[in-house]
Design a protein around this motif. Structure first.
Motif, PDB file in Angstrom:
ATOM      1  N   UNK A   6       0.842  -1.201   0.000  1.00  0.00           N
ATOM      2  CA  UNK A   6       0.000   0.000   0.000  1.00  0.00           C
ATOM      3  C   UNK A   6       0.871   1.242   0.000  1.00  0.00           C
ATOM      4  N   UNK A   7       0.359   2.275  -0.655  1.00  0.00           N
ATOM      5  CA  UNK A   7       1.087   3.532  -0.702  1.00  0.00           C
ATOM      6  C   UNK A   7       0.199   4.617  -1.281  1.00  0.00           C
ATOM      7  N   UNK A  34       1.409   7.935   4.564  1.00  0.00           N
ATOM      8  CA  UNK A  34       0.678   9.203   4.512  1.00  0.00           C
ATOM      9  C   UNK A  34       1.592  10.380   4.846  1.00  0.00           C
ATOM     10  N   UNK A  35       2.448  10.279   5.876  1.00  0.00           N
ATOM     11  CA  UNK A  35       3.356  11.398   6.154  1.00  0.00           C
ATOM     12  C   UNK A  35       4.296  11.712   4.991  1.00  0.00           C
ATOM     13  N   UNK A  36       4.773  10.683   4.318  1.00  0.00           N
ATOM     14  CA  UNK A  36       5.662  10.913   3.182  1.00  0.00           C
ATOM     15  C   UNK A  36       4.910  11.602   2.040  1.00  0.00           C
ATOM     16  N   UNK A  37       3.663  11.235   1.830  1.00  0.00           N
ATOM     17  CA  UNK A  37       2.865  11.835   0.756  1.00  0.00           C
ATOM     18  C   UNK A  37       2.576  13.305   1.033  1.00  0.00           C
ATOM     19  N   UNK A  38       2.091  13.623   2.233  1.00  0.00           N
ATOM     20  CA  UNK A  38       1.769  15.035   2.485  1.00  0.00           C
ATOM     21  C   UNK A  38       3.032  15.874   2.647  1.00  0.00           C
ATOM     22  N   UNK A  39       4.130  15.250   3.029  1.00  0.00           N
ATOM     23  CA  UNK A  39       5.411  15.970   3.115  1.00  0.00           C
ATOM     24  C   UNK A  39       5.857  16.412   1.721  1.00  0.00           C
ATOM     25  N   UNK A  40       5.589  15.593   0.694  1.00  0.00           N
ATOM     26  CA  UNK A  40       5.960  15.949  -0.678  1.00  0.00           C
ATOM     27  C   UNK A  40       5.269  17.247  -1.081  1.00  0.00           C
ATOM     28  N   UNK A  41       3.985  17.368  -0.760  1.00  0.00           N
ATOM     29  CA  UNK A  41       3.243  18.592  -1.066  1.00  0.00           C
ATOM     30  C   UNK A  41       3.769  19.740  -0.214  1.00  0.00           C
ATOM     31  N   UNK A  42       4.001  19.496   1.063  1.00  0.00           N
ATOM     32  CA  UNK A  42       4.466  20.550   1.967  1.00  0.00           C
ATOM     33  C   UNK A  42       5.807  21.126   1.513  1.00  0.00           C
ATOM     34  N   UNK A  43       6.715  20.273   1.100  1.00  0.00           N
ATOM     35  CA  UNK A  43       8.019  20.757   0.633  1.00  0.00           C
ATOM     36  C   UNK A  43       7.849  21.618  -0.608  1.00  0.00           C
ATOM     37  N   UNK A  44       6.999  21.185  -1.516  1.00  0.00           N
ATOM     38  CA  UNK A  44       6.757  21.984  -2.729  1.00  0.00           C
ATOM     39  C   UNK A  44       6.164  23.344  -2.373  1.00  0.00           C
ATOM     40  N   UNK A  45       5.170  23.358  -1.493  1.00  0.00           N
ATOM     41  CA  UNK A  45       4.540  24.631  -1.123  1.00  0.00           C
ATOM     42  C   UNK A  45       5.518  25.562  -0.407  1.00  0.00           C
ATOM     43  N   UNK A  46       6.301  25.023   0.490  1.00  0.00           N
ATOM     44  CA  UNK A  46       7.287  25.868   1.188  1.00  0.00           C
ATOM     45  C   UNK A  46       8.330  26.413   0.212  1.00  0.00           C
ATOM     46  N   UNK A  47       8.670  25.607  -0.771  1.00  0.00           N
ATOM     47  CA  UNK A  47       9.684  26.020  -1.746  1.00  0.00           C
ATOM     48  C   UNK A  47       9.189  27.153  -2.636  1.00  0.00           C
ATOM     49  N   UNK A  48       7.942  27.054  -3.102  1.00  0.00           N
ATOM     50  CA  UNK A  48       7.454  28.074  -4.038  1.00  0.00           C
ATOM     51  C   UNK A  48       6.777  29.256  -3.365  1.00  0.00           C
ATOM     52  N   UNK A  69      -3.419  18.840   8.192  1.00  0.00           N
ATOM     53  CA  UNK A  69      -3.978  17.904   9.177  1.00  0.00           C
ATOM     54  C   UNK A  69      -5.164  17.155   8.568  1.00  0.00           C
ATOM     55  N   UNK A  70      -6.044  17.886   7.892  1.00  0.00           N
ATOM     56  CA  UNK A  70      -7.200  17.247   7.238  1.00  0.00           C
ATOM     57  C   UNK A  70      -6.737  16.298   6.136  1.00  0.00           C
ATOM     58  N   UNK A  71      -5.724  16.710   5.389  1.00  0.00           N
ATOM     59  CA  UNK A  71      -5.180  15.848   4.339  1.00  0.00           C
ATOM     60  C   UNK A  71      -4.647  14.557   4.935  1.00  0.00           C
ATOM     61  N   UNK A  72      -3.866  14.664   5.992  1.00  0.00           N
ATOM     62  CA  UNK A  72      -3.293  13.471   6.621  1.00  0.00           C
ATOM     63  C   UNK A  72      -4.384  12.538   7.113  1.00  0.00           C
ATOM     64  N   UNK A  91      -3.540  27.509 -12.382  1.00  0.00           N
ATOM     65  CA  UNK A  91      -4.007  26.675 -11.280  1.00  0.00           C
ATOM     66  C   UNK A  91      -2.982  25.569 -11.071  1.00  0.00           C
ATOM     67  N   UNK A  92      -2.492  25.438  -9.841  1.00  0.00           N
ATOM     68  CA  UNK A  92      -1.544  24.379  -9.491  1.00  0.00           C
ATOM     69  C   UNK A  92      -2.268  23.433  -8.540  1.00  0.00           C
ATOM     70  N   UNK A  93      -2.282  22.161  -8.879  1.00  0.00           N
ATOM     71  CA  UNK A  93      -2.995  21.173  -8.077  1.00  0.00           C
ATOM     72  C   UNK A  93      -2.094  19.986  -7.777  1.00  0.00           C
ATOM     73  N   UNK A  94      -2.014  19.651  -6.500  1.00  0.00           N
ATOM     74  CA  UNK A  94      -1.304  18.447  -6.062  1.00  0.00           C
ATOM     75  C   UNK A  94      -2.369  17.434  -5.675  1.00  0.00           C
ATOM     76  N   UNK A  95      -2.280  16.240  -6.212  1.00  0.00           N
ATOM     77  CA  UNK A  95      -3.227  15.184  -5.867  1.00  0.00           C
ATOM     78  C   UNK A  95      -2.483  14.042  -5.180  1.00  0.00           C
ATOM     79  N   UNK A  96      -3.172  13.419  -4.245  1.00  0.00           N
ATOM     80  CA  UNK A  96      -2.625  12.255  -3.543  1.00  0.00           C
ATOM     81  C   UNK A  96      -3.726  11.198  -3.522  1.00  0.00           C
ATOM     82  N   UNK A  97      -3.408  10.018  -4.064  1.00  0.00           N
ATOM     83  CA  UNK A  97      -4.388   8.928  -4.095  1.00  0.00           C
ATOM     84  C   UNK A  97      -3.812   7.664  -3.491  1.00  0.00           C
TER      85      UNK A  97
END
Length: 124
Positions: A6-7, A34-48, A69-72, A91-97
């Motif tokens: 699972x991932x 889940x932490x690795x997935x939302x961290x990917x988005x967080x790093x991108x957002x902090x970077x840009x 928190x809701x995402x996690x 529009x910039x969209x990050x998706x996690x499935x």
């Protein structure tokens, strides 16, 4: 990885809202928690975020402080989630499935079937 695991499959898409073009896939990432997935988005957002206009930056930081928190929680319930913001008509969209990663067969120590030697690539 020798059995299904699972991932989360993560993607970043952009879409030009001024001419209504189709979204373009900019990046993808395979996360195994889940932490690795939302961290990917967080790093991108902090970077840009320093390069974003004030409204888009506000959207980014709201997600980082509250939306994350809701995402996690959604990811831990195996629900897909998306984070989106608009910057100057884009529009910039990050998706996690949630996904199940299947192992791929490797050929180490395995002989190819005899017909493999008969394959001749085109040389146009």
């Amino acid at each position: 990885m020798d059995k299904p695991q699972r991932g989360y499959w993560c993607e970043c898409w952009t879409q030009d809202l001024t001419d209504e073009t189709q979204p373009i896939l900019r990046a993808s990432f395979d996360a195994y928690s889940a932490p690795q997935a939302d961290r990917w988005v967080a790093v991108a957002l902090r970077t840009i975020s320093p390069a974003l206009d004030p409204d888009a930056s506000q959207e980014a930081w709201e997600w980082l402080y509250e939306g994350r928190i809701a995402t996690r929680k959604a990811l831990l319930r195996a629900e897909p989630n998306a984070v989106a913001l608009t910057q100057a008509g884009t529009r910039i969209t990050w998706t996690i499935r949630p996904v199940i990663f299947l192992p791929l067969a490797h050929r180490q120590g395995t002989e190819l079937p005899p017909c493999a030697a008969e394959f001749k690539p085109h040389t146009d």
